[in-house]
Design a protein around this motif. Structure first.
Motif, PDB file in Angstrom:
ATOM      1  N   ALA A 142       5.664   0.699   0.112  1.00 22.50           N
ATOM      2  CA  ALA A 142       5.929   0.874  -1.321  1.00 22.50           C
ATOM      3  C   ALA A 142       6.212   2.315  -1.703  1.00 22.50           C
ATOM      4  O   ALA A 142       6.487   2.603  -2.878  1.00 22.50           O
ATOM      5  N   ARG A 143       6.134   3.241  -0.766  1.00 16.69           N
ATOM      6  CA  ARG A 143       6.413   4.646  -1.090  1.00 16.69           C
ATOM      7  C   ARG A 143       7.830   4.781  -1.650  1.00 16.69           C
ATOM      8  O   ARG A 143       8.761   4.189  -1.136  1.00 16.69           O
ATOM      9  N   GLY A 144       7.943   5.530  -2.681  1.00 19.77           N
ATOM     10  CA  GLY A 144       9.248   5.739  -3.289  1.00 19.77           C
ATOM     11  C   GLY A 144       9.501   4.839  -4.474  1.00 19.77           C
ATOM     12  O   GLY A 144      10.411   5.104  -5.273  1.00 19.77           O
ATOM     13  N   LEU A 145       8.723   3.795  -4.628  1.00 21.94           N
ATOM     14  CA  LEU A 145       8.866   2.927  -5.800  1.00 21.94           C
ATOM     15  C   LEU A 145       8.162   3.587  -6.981  1.00 21.94           C
ATOM     16  O   LEU A 145       7.018   4.048  -6.850  1.00 21.94           O
ATOM     17  N   GLU A 159      -0.508   3.722  10.501  1.00 21.91           N
ATOM     18  CA  GLU A 159      -0.055   3.199   9.201  1.00 21.91           C
ATOM     19  C   GLU A 159      -0.532   4.098   8.060  1.00 21.91           C
ATOM     20  O   GLU A 159       0.186   4.294   7.075  1.00 21.91           O
ATOM     21  N   LEU A 160      -1.744   4.647   8.181  1.00 22.88           N
ATOM     22  CA  LEU A 160      -2.237   5.547   7.138  1.00 22.88           C
ATOM     23  C   LEU A 160      -1.376   6.807   7.074  1.00 22.88           C
ATOM     24  O   LEU A 160      -1.089   7.322   5.978  1.00 22.88           O
ATOM     25  N   ALA A 161      -0.980   7.322   8.231  1.00 26.37           N
ATOM     26  CA  ALA A 161      -0.088   8.486   8.236  1.00 26.37           C
ATOM     27  C   ALA A 161       1.237   8.135   7.574  1.00 26.37           C
ATOM     28  O   ALA A 161       1.780   8.917   6.772  1.00 26.37           O
ATOM     29  N   ARG A 162       1.785   6.960   7.867  1.00 30.47           N
ATOM     30  CA  ARG A 162       3.046   6.528   7.244  1.00 30.47           C
ATOM     31  C   ARG A 162       2.875   6.399   5.743  1.00 30.47           C
ATOM     32  O   ARG A 162       3.771   6.765   4.954  1.00 30.47           O
ATOM     33  N   ALA A 163       1.706   5.861   5.306  1.00 30.78           N
ATOM     34  CA  ALA A 163       1.461   5.711   3.870  1.00 30.78           C
ATOM     35  C   ALA A 163       1.370   7.069   3.182  1.00 30.78           C
ATOM     36  O   ALA A 163       1.700   7.194   1.995  1.00 30.78           O
ATOM     37  N   ASP A 164       0.935   8.098   3.930  1.00 30.68           N
ATOM     38  CA  ASP A 164       0.864   9.455   3.365  1.00 30.68           C
ATOM     39  C   ASP A 164       2.197  10.184   3.482  1.00 30.68           C
ATOM     40  O   ASP A 164       2.292  11.374   3.105  1.00 30.68           O
ATOM     41  N   GLY A 165       3.225   9.536   4.005  1.00 30.30           N
ATOM     42  CA  GLY A 165       4.527  10.159   4.141  1.00 30.30           C
ATOM     43  C   GLY A 165       4.632  11.083   5.331  1.00 30.30           C
ATOM     44  O   GLY A 165       5.526  11.938   5.377  1.00 30.30           O
ATOM     45  N   ALA A 219      -2.703  -0.724   4.410  1.00 30.72           N
ATOM     46  CA  ALA A 219      -2.055   0.581   4.612  1.00 30.72           C
ATOM     47  C   ALA A 219      -0.544   0.421   4.740  1.00 30.72           C
ATOM     48  O   ALA A 219       0.232   1.220   4.184  1.00 30.72           O
ATOM     49  N   ALA A 220      -0.093  -0.612   5.458  1.00 33.72           N
ATOM     50  CA  ALA A 220       1.342  -0.858   5.610  1.00 33.72           C
ATOM     51  C   ALA A 220       1.980  -1.187   4.267  1.00 33.72           C
ATOM     52  O   ALA A 220       3.112  -0.769   3.975  1.00 33.72           O
TER      53      ALA A 220
END
Length: 1013
Positions: A798-801, A839-845, A792-793
């Motif tokens: 990688a968000r935004g790539l 971490e899942l919330a962070r991965a979902d933005g 998840a981290a």
């Protein structure tokens, strides 16, 4: 006295070797100063190894050292286990009887397996674990004897060493840590061909920093001239130097032989044949002396005078005259009071090779008949083995088979399993040639664990199948697992003509263990076959053993209710047939499985109970269980988050395994210790533990786990490339045939994170998808939850790539699907579950500081500083995103940064500094101090010292050195040094003296007497 030497061939002048002798004397000086030394001296036959060692002995004796010498001879391959060690220890006992008695006090029965003069051996042998225990006792004996005086132990002609001697020597060189001891071994380099058994040992010893190797080269022409000057007593003519240098090629022994031959007028009679060169002086001896030389060549390492008298068919006076001639010609040397051996083994080889086949058989028959008539002609501990060798070389199967089998029992009782195997294979060779009436009177089967007796009962004579069972156990116990597997396959072919399901099941369980040890497979097909064979049969030890193995296999490969039920059945069957050792093994498995299934307290209580019972039983067949529980208990404690308790269990396990010589088991325990120390944030100690594990890890899986732990530490400290390299190494050693979940999931997580940090997102995702597709069996939360958090981290980072959007949702769906199936019944698992949610919330933005606050609160209650620092960093990031209180953000970042710097977690240091820089927050500001500890907090605890560091500080205050601290606490000096460094940092002092002064000034230990300087 045997008279004066008639022909001088040994130069009274020591020629050359100045550098080599200096190296030896410097090693002697270091040993005398208390730093044990180990050296290998190699060179071709005749190059001068013995003369160099004789010079060192002179120096050592002049300096007051005690010197003991033991040698190997080629006949040692016939099954004289530990021959050079026995001879050397026998010499030490003659020189230091009281010291040897004191050093062996309480362990005489075990040590008598190597030094029979100490008394009767203790009971029966205990398999491969008993061998390890004997090795440890032998090392401790030498350390104790060398505690107060310098001892030089010389083991000659290692190229002929029996396998047990090689194993003991390797153990000695790996584990020798204290004492004024110098160990020197010599070997022939020209005998070490590609497949020679000494070659892998030399390669292993070369990797040890504590072992030095010296190789002797041939003499130059100038050195040959000096040698000839010493032999002849005058300056040799240049033509003579040229001739002898040319024909000898600078070999010191050949120089001696050629000089004597030429000076005796035999110049024209010599050929270029090495054998003829070696035999020329023997052939000038009187006939009786030649006869005696031939007997000694066949008789063994040393041949006793009474045996010579019985075999030579000479009167006592004639025999003495013959010996006087052989000794005077420097062919034979008197040793051990009444024995004789060849001065140089090359001459013995040449004489033996010169015998006609019938002549050799006749000599061996006469030796055998004399020894059979009067066993007292040789030492009691050698009688059976030498008699077996004599009858075998006499080609008399009827006489040889029974005594070879008796010799194999003696070898087993001395833990000499390699020699036991060689003798058993010799018995197989003799089997068909022996008459039926001889085979009908053989001894019953010997030490085949739970192998079932024949239908005639336990006292029935040995059958060929029983012989294969003995050989299988001997090969496995001696570490020759390839040979053990081949023997078990041969047994299965023999069993095809029998209806004997119980014996067949026993051999199938052996095969299961062996293919797993050799990483040839997971062993399940073999175990399933054994299960089918015992199904429906009356309860037996074999049946209980099969069920215990099934449960153990399930715990490693398919943990869950079915494996737990198998463990219950194994315990029940073992109790039914009174097989307590099998019961303890099964109970250890049951405790482990119960803990990981959620019955934490019950499972751990059973594991502790097994350990306590093993302590009660001592070494009575429980060494294997002791090693296993020492590994599994700290691992299980770590899996449920009890890391401090795991460290205590591991440190005790290391002590116990080390004391009993279980070096491979010790390696596994040190690997587990390293993991727990990492969890606790004691990364320097974790690194030390894994380095120490690497020194004693020899089994493939132990070496692979060392690589996994090194990868974990490298990743924590920000070296993703090194972590990836170590994972690759671990996977290569694990191999593809035995995919245990614990050996798959942890390396996959490390490989995934390493690839992601190096920008290889597609590769990282592939790693995750592959391991997730296999699923996570019950009890795998310790590996699965960190994996899911890291996945998840990885997606959040990688968000935004541009290339990251495609595929993200699929990865996160897999994470969520697995997460909902994992029970989280202990605090550490719940903490990871909360971390995963954040971490899942962070991965979902999603900015979710409350989720991070919950994760931080969960880890604050646990000894997991790295995970806590990561969660604080993420919480600070979400608070900044919400423009929250900057004081709180600053405090979180400073706490995370401080922890990361203390651990050396470079990646986290950089992350926190990057975030602080973007927020324009200074991390150099002095943090607000925590409230002072209340009166209920112990003074020493308030300094932040761990229990182990408190133990070390107490001893620092008492004035003990690192070595003394290590001895008292059963840790290595290197570990003690790491503890001392941590203590100095935490106390804010620059040295041990300041630390001791502070300890006394603050009265940290009220029962400690002040140290006066």
């Amino acid at each position: 006295m045997l008279g004066t030497v008639e022909t001088k061939s040994v130069s009274p002048v020591f020629v050359g070797r100045d550098g080599e002798l200096t190296a030896l004397t410097e090693a002697l000086a270091r040993a005398a100063a208390g730093e044990p030394q180990a050296l290998l001296v190699g060179g071709e036959a005749g190059v001068g190894k013995t003369r160099l060692i004789e010079e060192l002995i002179s120096v050592a004796c002049r300096d007051g050292a005690v010197v003991a010498v033991g040698g190997c001879v080629e006949i040692g391959g016939d099954g004289l286990p530990f021959a050079p060690f026995s001879a050397a220890l026998r010499g030490l006992r003659r020189l230091l009887p009281e010291e040897i008695a004191a050093a062996a006090d309480g362990q005489e029965g075990e040590l008598a397996r190597i030094l029979p003069e100490l008394g009767p051996s203790a009971g029966d042998a205990l398999g491969e674990h008993g061998t390890a225990s004997l090795f440890e006792l032998t090392v401790r004996l030498l350390e104790r004897v060398a505690a107060g005086r310098t001892v030089v132990l010389i083991l000659e002609d290692l190229h002929w060493a029996d396998a047990s001697t090689r194993h003991l020597l390797a153990y000695l060189f790996r584990t020798l840590r204290r004492g004024r001891l110098l160990v020197i071994t010599t070997y022939r380099t020209d005998d070490i061909h590609r497949r020679h058994p000494l070659r892998p040992l030399l390669a292993e010893l070369d990797r040890l920093r504590t072992v030095s190797r010296i190789e002797l080269s041939r003499f130059s022409r100038a050195e040959v001239r000096r040698q000839l000057h010493g032999i002849l007593g005058d300056e040799p003519a240049p033509q003579l130097v040229d001739e002898i240098f040319g024909r000898s090629d600078g070999n010191a022994f050949f120089v001696e032989e050629l000089a004597v031959a030429i000076e005796s007028g035999c110049r024209s009679g010599l050929t270029d044949s090495l054998r003829d060169l070696l035999l020329v002086r023997v052939e000038t001896l009187p006939e009786n002396a030649q006869r005696v030389a031939r007997i000694v060549a066949e008789g063994g390492a040393t041949v006793e005078f009474p045996l010579l008298l019985a075999v030579a068919q000479l009167s006592e006076d004639d025999l003495i005259d013959a010996l006087r001639a052989a000794v005077g010609a420097n062919i034979l040397l008197p040793v051990d009071g009444d024995g004789y051996r060849f001065r140089h083994s090359l001459v013995r080889e040449a004489i033996s090779d010169d015998l006609l086949p019938g002549e050799r058989s006749r000599l061996n028959r006469r030796l055998a008949e004399a020894l059979e008539a009067d066993p007292s002609l040789v030492r009691g501990d050698e009688s059976t083995t030498r008699l077996a060798g004599y009858w075998y070389h006499a080609h008399d199967a009827a006489k040889a088979l029974p005594v070879v089998l008796l010799a194999s029992v003696e070898a087993r009782r001395r833990y000499a399993h390699a020699e036991q195997l060689r003798l058993l294979e010799r018995a197989m060779e003799l089997w068909d040639a022996a008459p039926d009436d001889v085979r009908a009177c053989l001894r019953p089967p010997d030490d085949t664990e739970v192998y079932p007796p024949t239908a005639e009962g336990a006292s029935a004579p040995l059958h060929y199948l029983d012989l294969l069972a003995e050989a299988t156990v001997a090969a496995r116990s001696g570490g020759e697992r390839e040979r053990a597997l081949a023997l078990s396959k041969k047994a299965m072919r023999v069993l095809e003509s029998f209806d004997d399901p119980l014996r067949a099941a026993w051999f199938w369980t052996q095969r299961s263990r062996l293919v797993q040890d050799l990483t040839r497979g997971d062993g399940w097909d073999e175990l399933a076959t054994a299960q089918d064979l015992v199904r429906g049969l009356p309860p037996s030890a074999v049946h209980a053993s099969v069920l215990s193995d099934v449960a153990s296999w399930g715990a490693l490969h398919r943990p869950g209710p079915n494996s737990l039920a198998a463990a219950d059945r194994a315990v029940e069957y073992a109790r039914l047939v009174g097989a307590e050792h099998i019961e303890l093994n099964a109970r250890a498995t049951r405790g482990w499985l119960a803990t990981e299934s959620g019955s934490i307290e019950e499972g751990l209580a059973e594991m502790y109970a097994v350990r306590d019972r093993v302590f009660e039983l001592g070494n009575l067949g429980t060494l294997g269980i002791l090693g296993r529980i020492s590994i599994n208990l700290p691992s299980t404690l770590e899996s449920v988050g009890r890391s401090e308790e795991a460290v205590a269990a591991a440190e005790l396990g290391i002590t116990l395994c080390h004391q009993r010589g279980l070096s491979d088991k010790e390696a596994w325990v040190r690997v587990n210790l390293s993991e727990s120390l990492f969890s606790l944030g004691r990364w320097d100690e974790s690194r030390t533990a894994i380095d120490e594990a690497a020194q004693v890890a020899h089994a493939p899986k132990a070496r692979a786990l060392v690589a996994v732990r090194r990868a974990l530490l490298a990743l924590g400290r920000g070296d993703a490339a090194e972590a990836a390299s170590q994972v690759t190494l671990a996977r290569a050693v694990f191999g593809p045939y035995d995919p245990q979940p614990q050996h798959v999931i942890a390396p996959a997580r490390l490989a995934m994170v390493s690839a992601a940090r190096q920008g290889r997102l597609a590769e990282a995702r592939a790693e995750f998808e592959q391991v997730a597709a296999q699923g996570f069996p019950p009890g795998m939360q310790r590996y699965a939850l960190p994996l899911l958090c890291s996945a998840a981290a990885m997606e959040a980072d990688a968000r935004g790539l541009p290339e990251a959007d495609a595929g993200r949702e699929a990865i996160l769906a897999i994470v969520r699907d697995h997460a909902k199936r994992l029970p989280v019944v202990v605090p550490i698992w719940r903490a990871y579950d909360l971390l995963l949610e954040a971490e899942l919330a962070r991965a979902d933005g999603i900015v979710a500081p409350k989720l991070w606050a919950r994760a931080v609160a969960a880890f604050e209650a646990l000894p997991r500083p790295y995970e806590l620092a990561e969660a604080r960093h993420r919480w600070a990031a979400d608070l900044l995103a919400e423009s929250a209180d900057r004081d709180q953000v600053t405090a979180l970042l400073m706490q995370a940064h401080t922890t990361a710097k203390r651990l050396g977690a470079r990646h986290l240091v950089e992350e926190t500094e990057l975030l602080a820089g973007r927020a324009r927050i200074s991390l150099s500001t002095t943090p607000r101090l925590a409230p002072a500890p209340g009166p209920e907090v112990d003074a020493v605890s308030s300094l932040g010292l761990t229990p182990r560091e408190q133990d070390v500080l107490r001893r620092v205050a008492e004035g003990l050195s690192n070595r003394q601290i290590a001895e008292e606490l059963y840790i290595s000096p290197k570990t003690a040094s790491v503890h001392v460094s941590n203590i100095l940092a935490k106390l804010g002092v620059s040295g041990r003296t300041e630390a001791a002064a502070m300890t006394h000034r603050l009265h940290l230990f009220t029962d400690l007497e002040p140290t006066h300087t």
